[in-house]
Write a protein that holds these residues in place. Structure first.
Motif, PDB file in Angstrom:
ATOM      1  N   UNK A   1       0.853  -1.178   0.000  1.00 14.74           N
ATOM      2  CA  UNK A   1       0.000   0.000   0.000  1.00 14.74           C
ATOM      3  C   UNK A   1       0.896   1.237   0.000  1.00 14.74           C
ATOM      4  N   UNK A   2       0.598   2.170  -0.873  1.00 12.70           N
ATOM      5  CA  UNK A   2       1.330   3.438  -0.940  1.00 12.70           C
ATOM      6  C   UNK A   2       0.389   4.546  -0.482  1.00 12.70           C
ATOM      7  N   UNK A   3       0.912   5.417   0.372  1.00 14.06           N
ATOM      8  CA  UNK A   3       0.129   6.552   0.838  1.00 14.06           C
ATOM      9  C   UNK A   3       0.625   7.822   0.163  1.00 14.06           C
ATOM     10  N   UNK A   4      -0.298   8.697  -0.156  1.00 16.70           N
ATOM     11  CA  UNK A   4       0.027   9.963  -0.789  1.00 16.70           C
ATOM     12  C   UNK A   4       0.863  10.820   0.153  1.00 16.70           C
ATOM     13  N   UNK A   5       1.952  11.408  -0.376  1.00 13.31           N
ATOM     14  CA  UNK A   5       2.807  12.250   0.457  1.00 13.31           C
ATOM     15  C   UNK A   5       2.172  13.613   0.733  1.00 13.31           C
ATOM     16  N   UNK A   6       1.143  13.977  -0.006  1.00 17.19           N
ATOM     17  CA  UNK A   6       0.473  15.262   0.213  1.00 17.19           C
ATOM     18  C   UNK A   6      -0.670  15.163   1.219  1.00 17.19           C
ATOM     19  N   UNK A   7      -1.561  14.172   1.019  1.00 14.05           N
ATOM     20  CA  UNK A   7      -2.777  14.141   1.833  1.00 14.05           C
ATOM     21  C   UNK A   7      -2.947  12.867   2.659  1.00 14.05           C
ATOM     22  N   UNK A   8      -2.078  11.866   2.464  1.00  7.66           N
ATOM     23  CA  UNK A   8      -2.149  10.640   3.260  1.00  7.66           C
ATOM     24  C   UNK A   8      -3.160   9.611   2.789  1.00  7.66           C
ATOM     25  N   UNK A   9      -3.820   9.858   1.676  1.00  6.24           N
ATOM     26  CA  UNK A   9      -4.819   8.932   1.127  1.00  6.24           C
ATOM     27  C   UNK A   9      -4.117   7.742   0.466  1.00  6.24           C
ATOM     28  N   UNK A  10      -4.742   6.565   0.527  1.00  5.60           N
ATOM     29  CA  UNK A  10      -4.189   5.398  -0.158  1.00  5.60           C
ATOM     30  C   UNK A  10      -4.226   5.634  -1.659  1.00  5.60           C
ATOM     31  N   UNK A  11      -3.077   5.392  -2.311  1.00  8.13           N
ATOM     32  CA  UNK A  11      -2.953   5.656  -3.734  1.00  8.13           C
ATOM     33  C   UNK A  11      -3.351   4.441  -4.564  1.00  8.13           C
ATOM     34  N   UNK A  12      -3.778   4.689  -5.778  1.00 10.60           N
ATOM     35  CA  UNK A  12      -4.057   3.610  -6.733  1.00 10.60           C
ATOM     36  C   UNK A  12      -2.726   3.271  -7.405  1.00 10.60           C
ATOM     37  N   UNK A  13      -2.256   2.037  -7.223  1.00  8.24           N
ATOM     38  CA  UNK A  13      -0.936   1.634  -7.706  1.00  8.24           C
ATOM     39  C   UNK A  13      -1.027   0.818  -8.991  1.00  8.24           C
ATOM     40  N   UNK A  14       0.145   0.596  -9.627  1.00 11.11           N
ATOM     41  CA  UNK A  14       0.202  -0.248 -10.814  1.00 11.11           C
ATOM     42  C   UNK A  14      -0.191   0.453 -12.099  1.00 11.11           C
ATOM     43  N   UNK A  15      -0.293   1.763 -12.069  1.00 11.50           N
ATOM     44  CA  UNK A  15      -0.607   2.516 -13.281  1.00 11.50           C
ATOM     45  C   UNK A  15       0.676   2.680 -14.100  1.00 11.50           C
TER      46      UNK A  15
END
Length: 66
Positions: free
Chosen positions: A1-15
């Motif tokens: 799981x990757x978290x956004x460095x700006x807002x802390x939201x879980x990012x959609x990965x594999x794009x």
């Protein structure tokens, strides 16, 4: 799981990133001038669905090549 460095939201990965207008692609290389012998793969992209932050990263398997 990757978290956004700006807002802390879980990012959609594999794009992926695509370059329009040609068959060019981004590659991760061990050294700057090693386009032909030092390729370790294509970077992946994660996108934050909340704020739009984009993160370019290497997968764990690619890091073993370094």
């Amino acid at each position: 799981m990757r978290l956004c460095i700006r807002c802390g939201t879980e990012m959609r990965v594999g794009c992926a990133l695509k370059i329009e207008g040609g068959a060019n692609e981004l590659q991760i290389c061990k050294e700057e001038g090693a386009w032909f012998g030092g390729r370790i793969g294509r970077p992946k992209v994660a996108i934050c669905p909340k704020c739009g932050e984009i993160s370019i990263y290497a997968e764990e398997e690619q890091l073993k090549e370094l």
